[in-house]
Design a protein around this motif. Structure first.
Motif, PDB file in Angstrom:
ATOM      1  N   GLY A 104       0.462  -1.558  -0.344  1.00 22.72           N
ATOM      2  CA  GLY A 104      -0.103  -0.063  -0.037  1.00 22.72           C
ATOM      3  C   GLY A 104       0.561   1.146   0.328  1.00 22.72           C
ATOM      4  N   LYS A 105       2.013   0.890  -0.699  1.00 18.40           N
ATOM      5  CA  LYS A 105       3.189   2.370  -0.020  1.00 18.40           C
ATOM      6  C   LYS A 105       3.182   2.845  -1.490  1.00 18.40           C
ATOM      7  CE  LYS A 105       4.876   1.306   3.941  1.00 18.40           C
ATOM      8  NZ  LYS A 105       5.752   2.127   5.136  1.00 18.40           N
ATOM      9  N   VAL A 106       3.009   4.148  -1.584  1.00 11.15           N
ATOM     10  CA  VAL A 106       3.142   4.859  -2.850  1.00 11.15           C
ATOM     11  C   VAL A 106       4.094   5.713  -3.356  1.00 11.15           C
ATOM     12  CG1 VAL A 106       0.322   4.706  -2.697  1.00 11.15           C
ATOM     13  CG2 VAL A 106       1.289   7.097  -1.963  1.00 11.15           C
ATOM     14  N   ALA A 107       4.096   5.911  -5.029  1.00 11.90           N
ATOM     15  CA  ALA A 107       4.822   6.176  -5.727  1.00 11.90           C
ATOM     16  C   ALA A 107       4.280   7.136  -7.002  1.00 11.90           C
ATOM     17  CB  ALA A 107       6.167   5.747  -5.973  1.00 11.90           C
ATOM     18  N   LEU A 108       5.293   8.410  -7.691  1.00  8.81           N
ATOM     19  CA  LEU A 108       4.455   9.299  -8.279  1.00  8.81           C
ATOM     20  C   LEU A 108       5.360   8.517  -9.045  1.00  8.81           C
ATOM     21  CD1 LEU A 108       3.964  12.255  -6.642  1.00  8.81           C
ATOM     22  CD2 LEU A 108       2.591  11.082  -7.663  1.00  8.81           C
ATOM     23  N   PHE A 109       5.246   8.596 -11.102  1.00 12.30           N
ATOM     24  CA  PHE A 109       4.800   8.848 -11.774  1.00 12.30           C
ATOM     25  C   PHE A 109       4.696   9.305 -12.451  1.00 12.30           C
ATOM     26  CE2 PHE A 109       5.881   4.705  -9.678  1.00 12.30           C
ATOM     27  CZ  PHE A 109       7.260   4.094  -9.941  1.00 12.30           C
ATOM     28  N   ALA A 110       5.458  10.371 -13.917  1.00 13.08           N
ATOM     29  CA  ALA A 110       5.378  11.523 -14.867  1.00 13.08           C
ATOM     30  C   ALA A 110       4.812  10.092 -15.698  1.00 13.08           C
ATOM     31  CB  ALA A 110       6.766  12.172 -15.387  1.00 13.08           C
ATOM     32  N   LEU A 111       3.620  11.338 -16.467  1.00 14.42           N
ATOM     33  CA  LEU A 111       3.178  10.704 -17.417  1.00 14.42           C
ATOM     34  C   LEU A 111       3.894  10.542 -18.918  1.00 14.42           C
ATOM     35  CD1 LEU A 111       0.120  10.474 -19.132  1.00 14.42           C
ATOM     36  CD2 LEU A 111       0.033  12.983 -19.657  1.00 14.42           C
ATOM     37  N   GLU A 112       4.782  11.275 -19.067  1.00 14.20           N
ATOM     38  CA  GLU A 112       5.178  11.260 -20.030  1.00 14.20           C
ATOM     39  C   GLU A 112       7.022  10.259 -19.903  1.00 14.20           C
ATOM     40  OE1 GLU A 112       6.817  14.412 -17.894  1.00 14.20           O
ATOM     41  OE2 GLU A 112       5.676  13.130 -18.125  1.00 14.20           O
ATOM     42  N   SER A 113       6.346   9.602 -18.855  1.00 10.04           N
ATOM     43  CA  SER A 113       7.702   8.741 -18.537  1.00 10.04           C
ATOM     44  C   SER A 113       7.753   6.824 -19.066  1.00 10.04           C
ATOM     45  CB  SER A 113       8.204   8.274 -17.162  1.00 10.04           C
ATOM     46  OG  SER A 113       6.968   7.612 -16.554  1.00 10.04           O
ATOM     47  N   ALA A 114       8.349   6.262 -19.608  1.00  8.57           N
ATOM     48  CA  ALA A 114       8.638   4.873 -19.666  1.00  8.57           C
ATOM     49  C   ALA A 114       8.320   4.153 -18.828  1.00  8.57           C
ATOM     50  CB  ALA A 114      10.283   3.959 -19.710  1.00  8.57           C
ATOM     51  N   GLN A 115       7.824   4.783 -17.530  1.00  5.39           N
ATOM     52  CA  GLN A 115       8.176   3.487 -16.336  1.00  5.39           C
ATOM     53  C   GLN A 115       6.483   3.714 -15.878  1.00  5.39           C
ATOM     54  OE1 GLN A 115      10.378   5.493 -15.541  1.00  5.39           O
ATOM     55  NE2 GLN A 115      11.679   5.976 -14.114  1.00  5.39           N
ATOM     56  N   TYR A 116       5.693   5.472 -16.448  1.00  6.53           N
ATOM     57  CA  TYR A 116       4.158   5.637 -16.250  1.00  6.53           C
ATOM     58  C   TYR A 116       3.937   3.786 -17.583  1.00  6.53           C
ATOM     59  CZ  TYR A 116       0.024   7.266 -16.625  1.00  6.53           C
ATOM     60  OH  TYR A 116      -1.738   7.626 -16.510  1.00  6.53           O
ATOM     61  N   GLU A 117       4.216   3.973 -18.424  1.00  3.10           N
ATOM     62  CA  GLU A 117       3.097   3.635 -19.266  1.00  3.10           C
ATOM     63  C   GLU A 117       3.765   1.538 -19.203  1.00  3.10           C
ATOM     64  OE1 GLU A 117       4.336   2.651 -24.572  1.00  3.10           O
ATOM     65  OE2 GLU A 117       4.610   4.489 -23.597  1.00  3.10           O
ATOM     66  N   LYS A 118       4.808   1.063 -18.827  1.00  4.45           N
ATOM     67  CA  LYS A 118       4.675  -0.323 -17.711  1.00  4.45           C
ATOM     68  C   LYS A 118       4.024  -0.219 -16.905  1.00  4.45           C
ATOM     69  CE  LYS A 118       8.480  -2.986 -15.795  1.00  4.45           C
ATOM     70  NZ  LYS A 118       9.881  -3.017 -14.689  1.00  4.45           N
ATOM     71  N   LEU A 119       4.062   0.604 -15.633  1.00  3.25           N
ATOM     72  CA  LEU A 119       2.396   0.553 -15.164  1.00  3.25           C
ATOM     73  C   LEU A 119       1.424   0.146 -15.620  1.00  3.25           C
ATOM     74  CD1 LEU A 119       4.778   2.501 -12.160  1.00  3.25           C
ATOM     75  CD2 LEU A 119       3.989   0.055 -11.773  1.00  3.25           C
ATOM     76  N   SER A 120       1.205   1.120 -16.069  1.00  5.91           N
ATOM     77  CA  SER A 120      -0.358   1.208 -17.034  1.00  5.91           C
ATOM     78  C   SER A 120      -0.507   0.100 -17.940  1.00  5.91           C
ATOM     79  CB  SER A 120      -0.564   2.471 -18.149  1.00  5.91           C
ATOM     80  OG  SER A 120       0.548   2.321 -18.953  1.00  5.91           O
ATOM     81  N   GLU A 121       0.682  -0.889 -17.834  1.00  3.38           N
ATOM     82  CA  GLU A 121       0.272  -1.769 -18.936  1.00  3.38           C
ATOM     83  C   GLU A 121       0.123  -3.159 -18.180  1.00  3.38           C
ATOM     84  OE1 GLU A 121       2.594  -0.831 -22.309  1.00  3.38           O
ATOM     85  OE2 GLU A 121       1.551   0.832 -23.523  1.00  3.38           O
ATOM     86  N   ASP A 122       0.662  -3.237 -17.364  1.00  4.17           N
ATOM     87  CA  ASP A 122       0.946  -4.180 -16.411  1.00  4.17           C
ATOM     88  C   ASP A 122      -0.321  -5.093 -15.620  1.00  4.17           C
ATOM     89  OD1 ASP A 122       1.846  -6.001 -14.467  1.00  4.17           O
ATOM     90  OD2 ASP A 122       3.090  -4.869 -13.198  1.00  4.17           O
ATOM     91  N   LYS A 123      -0.217  -5.982 -16.443  1.00  2.49           N
ATOM     92  CA  LYS A 123      -0.913  -7.121 -16.186  1.00  2.49           C
ATOM     93  C   LYS A 123      -1.394  -7.443 -14.783  1.00  2.49           C
ATOM     94  CE  LYS A 123      -2.432  -6.976 -20.358  1.00  2.49           C
ATOM     95  NZ  LYS A 123      -2.909  -5.787 -21.000  1.00  2.49           N
ATOM     96  N   GLY A 124      -0.841  -7.290 -13.643  1.00  2.00           N
ATOM     97  CA  GLY A 124      -0.412  -8.211 -12.287  1.00  2.00           C
ATOM     98  C   GLY A 124      -1.701  -7.033 -11.532  1.00  2.00           C
ATOM     99  N   LEU A 125      -1.435  -5.593 -12.213  1.00  2.16           N
ATOM    100  CA  LEU A 125      -1.799  -4.680 -11.430  1.00  2.16           C
ATOM    101  C   LEU A 125      -3.344  -4.364 -11.785  1.00  2.16           C
ATOM    102  CD1 LEU A 125       1.010  -2.254 -11.730  1.00  2.16           C
ATOM    103  CD2 LEU A 125       0.309  -3.259  -9.870  1.00  2.16           C
ATOM    104  N   LYS A 126      -4.211  -3.640 -10.648  1.00  2.00           N
ATOM    105  CA  LYS A 126      -5.302  -3.293 -11.446  1.00  2.00           C
ATOM    106  C   LYS A 126      -5.350  -1.963 -11.671  1.00  2.00           C
ATOM    107  CE  LYS A 126     -10.108  -2.258  -9.049  1.00  2.00           C
ATOM    108  NZ  LYS A 126     -10.269  -1.725  -7.751  1.00  2.00           N
TER     109      LYS A 126
END
Length: 136
Positions: A104-126
């Motif tokens: 439940g610990k949180v972190a920020l990711f910039a909209l234009e970043s590769a990490q943001y894209e990776k997280l938004s496509e991660d099937k293991g995440l809601k």
């Protein structure tokens, strides 16, 4: 006590977010806004705080709560429902995604970043969208 914490979740920016790249929230005169305070907590301490910690920390700072009252005030604060980080100006207006890990610990990711894209496509995440600013 009610909670705003998410687990294994990525909050994408709102559909009507007005920016194409993440922005640091500006000060309002000399005063820090809710967005500034949330940004500083999350940017300076990724995966250190839960959503509840961030929301209450900002509330405590904005209301100048004394340290000895924090535990009691936190209980009062969460005795009623609170808006979660999906309603944060960071996710709605300033282009920041929020990842909540398995603790439940949180972190920020910039909209234009590769990490943001990776997280938004991660099937293991809601993956959920931030709340829209305007009614659809």
């Amino acid at each position: 006590m009610k909670s705003t914490n998410y687990y294994d979740t990525f909050i994408e920016v709102a559909e009507d977010c007005p920016v194409a790249a993440a922005e640091v929230p500006p000060l309002k005169g000399n005063d820090k806004t809710v967005a500034n305070l949330q940004f500083e907590m999350l940017r300076n301490h990724p995966y250190h705080y839960t959503s509840d910690d961030v929301l209450f920390g900002v509330y405590a700072a904005k209301n100048n709560l004394p340290a000895e009252e924090l535990a009691t005030e936190r209980e009062k604060f969460f005795s009623k429902g609170q808006a979660c980080l999906r309603a944060s100006p960071l996710t709605k207006r300033y282009g920041w995604g929020v990842h909540a890990n398995e603790e439940g610990k949180v972190a920020l990711f910039a909209l234009e970043s590769a990490q943001y894209e990776k997280l938004s496509e991660d099937k293991g995440l809601k993956v959920v969208k931030a709340m829209r600013s305007k009614r659809g």
